[in-house]
Motif scaffolding. Structure first.
Motif, mmCIF file in Angstrom:
data_model
loop_
_atom_site.group_PDB
_atom_site.id
_atom_site.type_symbol
_atom_site.label_atom_id
_atom_site.label_comp_id
_atom_site.label_asym_id
_atom_site.label_seq_id
_atom_site.Cartn_x
_atom_site.Cartn_y
_atom_site.Cartn_z
ATOM 1 N N GLY A 103 0.645 -0.895 -0.073
ATOM 2 C CA GLY A 103 -0.212 -0.058 0.380
ATOM 3 C C GLY A 103 1.039 0.919 -0.116
ATOM 4 N N LEU A 104 1.588 1.503 -1.002
ATOM 5 C CA LEU A 104 2.725 2.369 -0.853
ATOM 6 C C LEU A 104 2.498 3.122 -2.654
ATOM 7 N N GLY A 105 1.274 3.140 -2.415
ATOM 8 C CA GLY A 105 1.001 3.664 -3.492
ATOM 9 C C GLY A 105 -0.174 2.754 -4.240
ATOM 10 N N LEU A 106 -0.971 3.496 -4.772
ATOM 11 C CA LEU A 106 -2.418 3.056 -5.464
ATOM 12 C C LEU A 106 -2.391 1.647 -6.667
ATOM 13 N N PHE A 107 -0.931 2.122 -7.241
ATOM 14 C CA PHE A 107 -0.672 1.256 -8.270
ATOM 15 C C PHE A 107 0.751 1.413 -8.633
ATOM 16 N N SER A 108 1.441 0.232 -9.552
ATOM 17 C CA SER A 108 3.138 0.861 -9.856
ATOM 18 C C SER A 108 2.670 0.379 -11.229
ATOM 19 N N ILE A 109 4.133 1.155 -12.141
ATOM 20 C CA ILE A 109 4.619 0.793 -12.752
ATOM 21 C C ILE A 109 5.954 -0.384 -13.042
ATOM 22 N N GLY A 110 5.427 -0.998 -13.684
ATOM 23 C CA GLY A 110 6.471 -2.242 -13.894
ATOM 24 C C GLY A 110 6.514 -2.463 -15.108
ATOM 25 N N GLU A 111 7.681 -3.757 -15.341
ATOM 26 C CA GLU A 111 8.789 -3.339 -16.884
ATOM 27 C C GLU A 111 8.796 -4.669 -16.804
#
Lengths: 99, 487
Positions: free
Chosen positions: B165-173
């Motif tokens: 919960g350290l951000g509501l979404f992540s951008i990964g690769e």
């Protein structure tokens, strides 16, 4: 088939890719590379006599833009990351002859 | 507000109904990062000023209800291989420790335009080379479910941040599982989109014919909403697709009854942890209960997926990473160097970690005269066969199911001594990238207290089907709602 990649080969490849490595690194890379390349030899089992190599990921046309000049990144922005610059140019080490 | 369990969708509702402002939400997230992240270390850089400024602007949009998108005001973090203008972008490498891009990746521009709020940059395996996040040149990220274990890799920081919960979404690769494998280890939902679905412009390349940028979040709805925002044609990426981007969130909720799910028999062989296998089998039963037809299918070249993937990756990475030579940007070791070649040798020796050195050198070796046909060309031929396997399977079924990893998250340090053993943890996730197909990772249970992930693989540009199936599963299960034991 176990293929040994000796330290001499490791050092040769390191120089080709401009990687400075120590003797100790060459030794451990030699062992690791031999094991990894040996694993890759698994592909020799596959008959690819009539199989063409893959050349594109998706069967689709490449998207090309019109071949027209467009503004690019301002020179001063580009140079912000240059280790050294002089009079609007990236400064590099001497390539030919003595300084 | 219970931040730890907040989803993107519930935050959207709170923002729109004015229960909370984006500045309040963003500040709460920044406080949570300050409190929780020292034990997890998901973030390499926290961009507090950028975040609060973007949140203020999002609040203006929300106040007037003009130009409000599903992501307006939503805080997120991004893997540190996407270029962010004015914000240090390191790829978790010493060679880019002080590199500050002067332009944004297209994905970052699109997210900024949508009104999303960037909290910072996530830790990763250096240049994406690793499966545990231990190859970061700075520090390992820890799994929020057990701080002695790895979060998976290479998007380990992104998965851990989404889970904690350290951000509501992540951008990964994802180049060969780097979104799905850590998503499985950390109990989050994550998408590797079809190659070409999301622009790669501004992504620091690992393997250009595999690299796929994709979101990670708590549930399928959230991942679908983010995919909708970041996908699409980009003039600056000649491999980005001209196909229109569907409204992914609209397809959610449709019944999956009568759809066909394939079980690739080659994936269910020895070597899978018992708890992983039973979780996947329970998921298959769940899909059957939802009315899906289950079929066994064969992907005969499965065991060659891993060597094909690594051979091509090494070759492409070797070429891509030639640019890091201390001339135009990044670390430059010039003191004491004899000549320009010596600058390259010293810069690359000091700037790259062992795994990066190994892969660059092996790539050059397999591309060199005398070995090119035996290794690189051979791998590209078997790649054709791998792709044909999938094409034939998708003539019979709508999607395939498999685990994301044969085991759950392993201990920090457990696999670092033997690079080959580390590569083997990618066995289920690497074949998709040479084939370019999409794959959605969805939490599906636990084995001895650690999360298990499954992946749903689909036809090219068929993300919609995967979201539909994944969403249907999450309506009848609550694995994705389980939260790690954090404060």
């Amino acid at each position: 088939m176990t293929q040994i990649i000796d330290t001499k080969t490791v050092k040769h490849v390191a120089f080709l890719v401009r990687m400075g490595i120590s003797d100790g690194e060459a030794q451990s890379f030699s062992q690791q590379f031999s094991a990894i390349i040996d694993f890759f030899n698994l592909l020799n089992e596959v008959d690819t006599h009539d199989t063409p190599p893959a050349t594109q990921v998706i069967h689709a046309n490449m998207v090309l833009r019109e071949d027209a000049a467009q503004p690019s990144m301002p020179r001063e922005d580009f140079l912000k990351n240059a280790p050294e610059s002089e009079e609007g140019y990236v400064k590099v080490s001497t390539v030919l002859g003595e300084e | 507000m219970e931040l730890s369990s907040l989803t993107l969708r519930s935050a959207q509702e709170m923002l729109r109904s004015k229960q909370i402002s984006s500045v309040e939400l963003t500040q709460a997230m920044l406080d949570r990062i300050r409190k929780i992240d020292p034990q997890i270390q998901a973030y390499v850089t926290v961009t507090e000023d950028v975040a609060l400024e973007q949140a203020r602007r999002a609040d203006e949009r929300l106040a007037t209800s003009e130009n409000v998108t599903p992501l307006t005001g939503i805080p997120f973090g991004v893997k540190d291989c996407l270029s962010t203008k004015g914000v240090r972008t390191t790829c978790s490498s010493k060679i880019l420790e002080n590199y500050v891009p002067q332009y944004n990746a297209t994905v970052i521009d699109k997210l900024a335009d949508s009104g999303a709020v960037m909290l910072g940059k996530h830790n990763m395996d250096e240049f994406g080379m690793g499966s545990s996040c231990e190859n970061s040149a700075y520090f390992p990220t820890r799994n929020p479910w057990d701080l002695t274990r790895v979060p998976g890799g290479s998007s380990g920081g992104s998965a851990a941040a989404a889970a904690a919960g350290l951000g509501l979404f992540s951008i990964g690769e994802d180049t060969g599982g780097s979104v799905r494998m850590p998503a499985g280890f950390c109990n989050v939902t994550g998408l590797k989109p079809t190659y070409g679905r999301v622009s790669r412009y501004g992504l620091i390349a690992l393997a250009s014919s595999f690299d796929s940028i994709g979101p990670m979040a708590r549930e399928v709805y959230d991942v679908a909403a983010v995919t909708e925002a970041i996908a699409g044609l980009d003039k600056r990426d000649s491999t980005s697709s001209t196909l229109p981007v569907p409204q992914y969130t609209q397809s959610l909720g449709k019944s999956v009854k009568g759809m066909k799910l394939g079980i690739p028999k080659e994936y269910f062989v020895a070597g899978m942890e018992a708890g992983v296998e039973s979780a996947i089998h329970k998921a298959i039963q769940q899909f059957e209960a939802l009315g899906m037809e289950i079929h066994e299918v064969s992907l005969p070249h499965t065991k060659y997926g891993l060597p094909v993937y690594y051979l091509i990756l090494f070759a492409e990475a070797s070429a891509n990473l030639a640019r890091f030579d201390g001339t135009r940007f990044g670390l430059s070791v010039r003191d004491g160097a004899e000549d320009v070649i010596d600058v390259y040798l010293r810069t690359r020796a000091a700037g790259f970690g062992d795994e990066v050195k190994r892969r660059i050198m092996l790539g050059a070796y397999t591309l060199s005269a005398g070995y090119y046909d035996a290794y690189y060309l051979k791998a590209q031929k078997v790649r054709t066969l791998l792709r044909q396997d999938f094409e034939q399977a998708f003539e019979q079924v709508d999607a395939l199911i498999a685990p994301t990893c044969p085991t759950t998250a392993f201990k920090i340090g457990e696999k670092t001594a033997d690079p080959l053993e580390m590569y083997l943890s990618d066995i289920y996730v690497t074949a998709t990238n040479p084939a370019g197909i999409p794959s959605l990772a969805v939490p599906c249970g636990f084995s001895q207290g650690m999360p298990v992930g499954m992946q749903l693989m689909g036809k090219h540009f068929n993300e919609e089907t995967l979201f539909q199936i994944g969403h249907a599963y999450q309506q009848v299960t609550d694995w994705h709602k389980q939260l790690p034991p954090l404060g």
